[in-house]
Write an enzyme that holds these catalytic residues in place. Structure first.
Site, mmCIF file in Angstrom:
data_model
loop_
_atom_site.group_PDB
_atom_site.id
_atom_site.type_symbol
_atom_site.label_atom_id
_atom_site.label_comp_id
_atom_site.label_asym_id
_atom_site.label_seq_id
_atom_site.Cartn_x
_atom_site.Cartn_y
_atom_site.Cartn_z
ATOM 1 C CB ILE A 1 -0.984 0.006 1.189
ATOM 2 C CG1 ILE A 1 -0.262 0.080 2.548
ATOM 3 C CG2 ILE A 1 -1.873 -1.237 1.159
ATOM 4 C CD1 ILE A 1 -1.184 0.288 3.746
ATOM 5 C CE LYS A 2 6.133 0.600 -3.288
ATOM 6 N NZ LYS A 2 5.423 -0.587 -3.767
ATOM 7 N NE ARG A 3 -3.032 3.663 1.132
ATOM 8 C CZ ARG A 3 -3.264 3.136 -0.079
ATOM 9 N NH1 ARG A 3 -2.320 3.082 -0.995
ATOM 10 N NH2 ARG A 3 -4.470 2.685 -0.390
#
Lengths: 322, 322
Positions: free
Chosen positions: B104-106
């Site tokens: 998700i690379k949040r």
């Protein structure tokens, strides 16, 4: 869309974006009670509560401001029902002719950033059809992966006449851990001495380059904007010079500590070039002593009052700037 | 969860994670046709197609690998229906006892990262209830905002016994634009001469510090891992030393150009410490000449064959390392 945003800023005399970041603790009792009565204390109940809460605020402020910025995390935490509330909020704000900045802070390798760009700003191919998904007007983008992660957004913006804001110097206390690190510049070896610039300047310079490629047919501002926190006015002053044609989205006003007087550095001499975000300072204004007279029932009117005061604060800071 | 992942790597003898990144062009004709017949060329149709496609792959590979990594962008591009397919995929993989790494690379300011952490790894408070939303086992996290943006994930991981992988050196061609920049180290002034280290080393050192705070009660590896691209083996070698107790998630094998022999540097001498991702190299294996005999109908068996070959490739590279 950048020209529409600038025109709306001029028309409303409010370089303000209202952050629609609905934490449950901001949602007035009566709205929560009604939503839980219908859907229970479930993700659906939470989603209904934040949607009704948003609707009240949007109705109260839509004639005063040019734009809103829903923070997708505040919806995503409630899973699918939360994201449906995000979608409804985006659609409703667009119906009210507000410019919608999706605060999504996505960024990935090329093919993946393209999927985010398509889903949030463009249209996605399904068989021989083109479908739209979230369809915001602008989104925020994280630059850690370099150009590969940003260009797909630029390409979609070009096609769809939309825009992005790239994170440069964020408003949070620890933003300096990486963003303030001093980086050797390319001409270091030539001069013999090691010169250094902070990471945020390097990213800011890159935003200016990307921005120059992404100018609308007419108009002074690029549709590649930047995020620079109100909490760092000195850095804002420098970045304003590095990125003269960049619209700066400035979070951190109010609750995070940024003040009106700090904001002047983010604006160009034409009085444009920045749009200031306030989230809880507006949407949860009723919880401040100053607006307590509105009560929970009057939360939307309290938000309206807080927008009017913020507009005065910024206007007076701009008038009094040296 | 980190101990479960390590144990499953040992049991399957496959330090492999299959990237479930279902682009429409990978989905076999017969699956697309059936989905569009039922739902039309709509977001719902696309979502049904990728869900059926995933299911076939998961059934074919679930006994061979410890983990899967769905890339949420590939679902998010299809809006709400796409995210429902993401949710179904996560749930299905967990039923099959696969460890699920949500790619998700949040990463955001503190309160916002907390919302992402709660929504993807934890439980969210709704009234007096705690609800779960996406509920992956691990997620990937972007470090551009510094500790504020990472700590909320660490806190939730501690409570829920889950984990994260922080982006350090990504696999894409432009990752060096920011990540390879040489940064002045803090002891520069002391030594009189300006010493410099690349950004990825600075972030890697920070991951090692965070990781030391996040060790499971027993076991050698922290539940704060790192992402380092297979396409940068030299950097991988350095980062392996800087982060000895960090599990490295290595994307970029196969389609992006990483080879088995390059991977050895990412492993510790115990043969552990890395898990290699392959996405299209496995899920779209049937489109490669090598696996063309399986045809579109045999896409899942082709994926299984590709996993077996990848396992051999890694094992032989590890056996032959100097």
């Amino acid at each position: 869309m950048i020209n529409k945003l600038i025109a709306k800023i001029q028309k409303t005399k409010a370089p303000i974006v209202v952050g629609l970041d609905p934490m449950m603790k901001f949602v007035p009792e009566q709205i929560r009670r009604a939503a839980f009565a219908e859907y229970g204390e479930t993700l659906e109940g939470a989603a209904e509560a934040i949607w009704q809460y948003n609707k009240g605020i949007v109705d109260a402020i839509c004639d005063l401001v040019p734009a809103v910025k829903p923070q997708i995390a505040m919806y995503e935490q409630f899973g699918i029902p939360g994201l449906i509330a995000f979608q409804k909020t985006v659609n409703y704000c667009k119906e009210k002719d507000l410019v919608v900045i999706g605060d999504i802070k996505r960024g990935d390798i090329g093919s993946t950033s393209e999927a985010y760009a398509v889903g949030h700003l463009g249209r996605v191919q399904v068989g021989s059809s083109l479908c739209t998904a979230f369809d915001e007007d602008f989104v925020t983008v994280n630059p850690y992966l370099g150009s590969d992660g940003v260009r797909p957004f630029m390409n979609i913006c070009k096609e769809e006449h939309k825009g992005i804001f790239v994170l440069v110097k964020t408003s949070n206390p620890s933003s300096g851990e990486l963003q303030d690190r001093l980086v050797r510049t390319e001409d270091s070896s030539a001069s013999g001495e090691a010169e250094a610039r902070p990471v945020y300047e390097i990213v800011g310079s890159q935003v200016a380059v990307w921005g120059a490629e992404c100018m609308p047919e007419s108009g002074d501002y690029s549709y590649v904007g930047a995020v620079v926190g109100a909490t760092y006015p000195e850095q804002g002053k420098i970045l304003r010079k590095i990125m003269p044609r960049t619209l700066i989205l400035v979070p951190g006003y109010g609750a995070q500590g940024g003040k009106g007087a700090d904001l002047v550095h983010f604006f160009n001499e034409d009085g444009l070039g920045a749009i200031i975000n306030s989230s809880r300072g507006i949407i949860a204004a009723y919880q401040q002593e100053k607006y307590a007279r509105f009560g929970e029932v009057g939360y939307a009117e309290a938000a309206r009052e807080a927008v009017l005061e913020m507009r005065r604060d910024i206007a007076s800071a701009l008038e009094n700037r040296v």
